[in-house]
Design an enzyme around this catalytic site. Structure first.
Site, PDB file in Angstrom:
ATOM      1  CG  HIS A  79      -2.170  -0.831   0.985  1.00 33.59           C
ATOM      2  ND1 HIS A  79      -2.903  -1.391   1.997  1.00 33.59           N
ATOM      3  CD2 HIS A  79      -2.802  -1.184  -0.169  1.00 33.59           C
ATOM      4  CE1 HIS A  79      -3.925  -2.056   1.477  1.00 33.59           C
ATOM      5  NE2 HIS A  79      -3.884  -1.942   0.176  1.00 33.59           N
TER       6      HIS A  79
ATOM      7  CG  HIS B 272      -2.071  -6.573   1.941  1.00 36.88           C
ATOM      8  ND1 HIS B 272      -1.709  -5.789   0.858  1.00 36.88           N
ATOM      9  CD2 HIS B 272      -1.813  -5.828   3.040  1.00 36.88           C
ATOM     10  CE1 HIS B 272      -1.265  -4.620   1.298  1.00 36.88           C
ATOM     11  NE2 HIS B 272      -1.317  -4.619   2.607  1.00 36.88           N
TER      12      HIS B 272
ATOM     13  CB  CYS C 268       3.670 -10.570   4.957  1.00 36.12           C
ATOM     14  SG  CYS C 268       4.523 -10.421   6.546  1.00 36.12           S
TER      15      CYS C 268
ATOM     16  CD  GLU D 224      -3.416  -8.860   7.625  1.00 36.57           C
ATOM     17  OE1 GLU D 224      -3.528  -9.384   8.746  1.00 36.57           O
ATOM     18  OE2 GLU D 224      -2.800  -7.784   7.440  1.00 36.57           O
TER      19      GLU D 224
ATOM     20  CB  THR E 136      -0.501  -8.464  10.581  1.00 38.12           C
ATOM     21  OG1 THR E 136      -0.765  -7.697   9.391  1.00 38.12           O
ATOM     22  CG2 THR E 136      -0.635  -9.947  10.275  1.00 38.12           C
TER      23      THR E 136
ATOM     24  CB  SER F 124      -0.843   2.038   4.363  1.00 41.09           C
ATOM     25  OG  SER F 124      -0.150   1.380   5.402  1.00 41.09           O
TER      26      SER F 124
ATOM     27  CG  ASN G 277       1.540  -0.236   8.292  1.00 43.32           C
ATOM     28  OD1 ASN G 277       2.432   0.587   8.515  1.00 43.32           O
ATOM     29  ND2 ASN G 277       1.375  -0.772   7.097  1.00 43.32           N
TER      30      ASN G 277
END
Length: 277
Positions: free
Chosen positions: A36, A70, A92, A122, A158, A214, A216
């Site tokens: 992302h 993802h 990942c 994800e 995650t 994104s 995160n």
């Protein structure tokens, strides 16, 4: 004005691994954005002819396909394997883990609670590995009107905050007989969130660099904003404004897990060029 980078920031292990894989493979298509970050996606397309397709149905004459960090759904993976195309999996490992947990727990008769955003790729992928019943929630309130079974397994997206995950877990422990809890929050997420919390507490302006889509990066921005009112989320140095830094003494900088160093360095250079005393 002091400019300070967070102790932990930027590219995580999974993203570094995916970028390296894409650069080595070249001339390939990714199913959905590899990561992302629009700037890095553009660089990969320009320099390595790695293009982004919306979905598997968009594949035509491509010879190589890369699965995004993802991951993709179990059904899409099965469909992809039927095609005459070489597949490279850049999912990942921290994302593969909850997929495997969901599959195994389902086989053992557990229904699964997934703490995360049901629209995030994800989470869609993780949910697809549940063969019993899956409940995707962002808040414990969403579980209050659900008749829960006796056996529940719990995983998290995650990139979520651990304290919010624990709220879900604590609620379930009081509501059902057996709860299997799996900590699927990425180590890099822990470290980046702790680092930005520490930095934002001593800064009077914060800049978080990363893709605005994104998960995160948005979490990092929310933490920064909680501790430092003058916090800004940007994708490139072009979005910086000099007035953000006037009369400021300490500028903190962090970046999402999909943000490359070359973008971060451009941001720092532009802030330095503002010449704020």
């Amino acid at each position: 004005m002091i400019i300070e980078l967070a102790k932990n920031y930027g590219f995580c292990f999974g993203v570094k691994r995916a970028i390296k894989k894409a650069e080595q493979i070249k001339d390939a298509a990714t199913i959905g954005p590899l990561i992302h970050n629009n700037e890095e996606i553009s660089r990969l397309q320009k320099n390595f002819n790695v293009k982004t397709l919306e979905n598997i149905q968009a594949l035509s004459n491509e010879k190589k396909a890369i699965i995004r960090t993802h991951g993709i759904t179990k059904q899409d993976l099965e469909e992809l394997r039927k095609k005459d195309i070489e597949i490279f999996d850049a999912t990942c490992p921290f994302v593969t883990k909850p997929q495997q947990i969901c599959e195994q727990m389902s086989k053992e008769g557990y229904e699964v609670v997934i703490f995360g955003d049901e629209n995030h790729p994800e989470v869609k992928g993780v949910k697809s590995y549940v063969s019993t019943k899956a409940y995707v929630v962002l808040d414990k309130k969403e579980l209050q009107n659900i008749k829960l079974p006796n056996k529940i397994a719990v995983v998290s997206q995650t990139t979520k905050k651990p304290e919010h995950f624990m709220e879900i877990v604590n609620f379930l422990i009081l509501k059902t007989k057996e709860v299997r809890v799996f900590n699927t929050i990425c180590d890099a997420t822990f470290k980046n969130q702790d680092a930005i919390k520490e930095l934002s507490l001593k800064s009077d302006v914060m800049v978080v660099v990363g893709g605005k889509n994104s998960a995160n990066t948005k979490q990092l921005f929310l933490i920064a904003k909680t501790n430092c009112e003058d916090s800004y989320l940007i994708e490139t140095e072009e979005e910086l404004k000099k007035e953000w830094f006037l009369d400021k003494k300490h500028c903190g900088i962090s970046a999402g897990a999909s943000t490359p160093d070359w973008i971060i360095q451009k941001v720092i250079a532009k802030i330095e060029n503002f010449r704020i005393n």
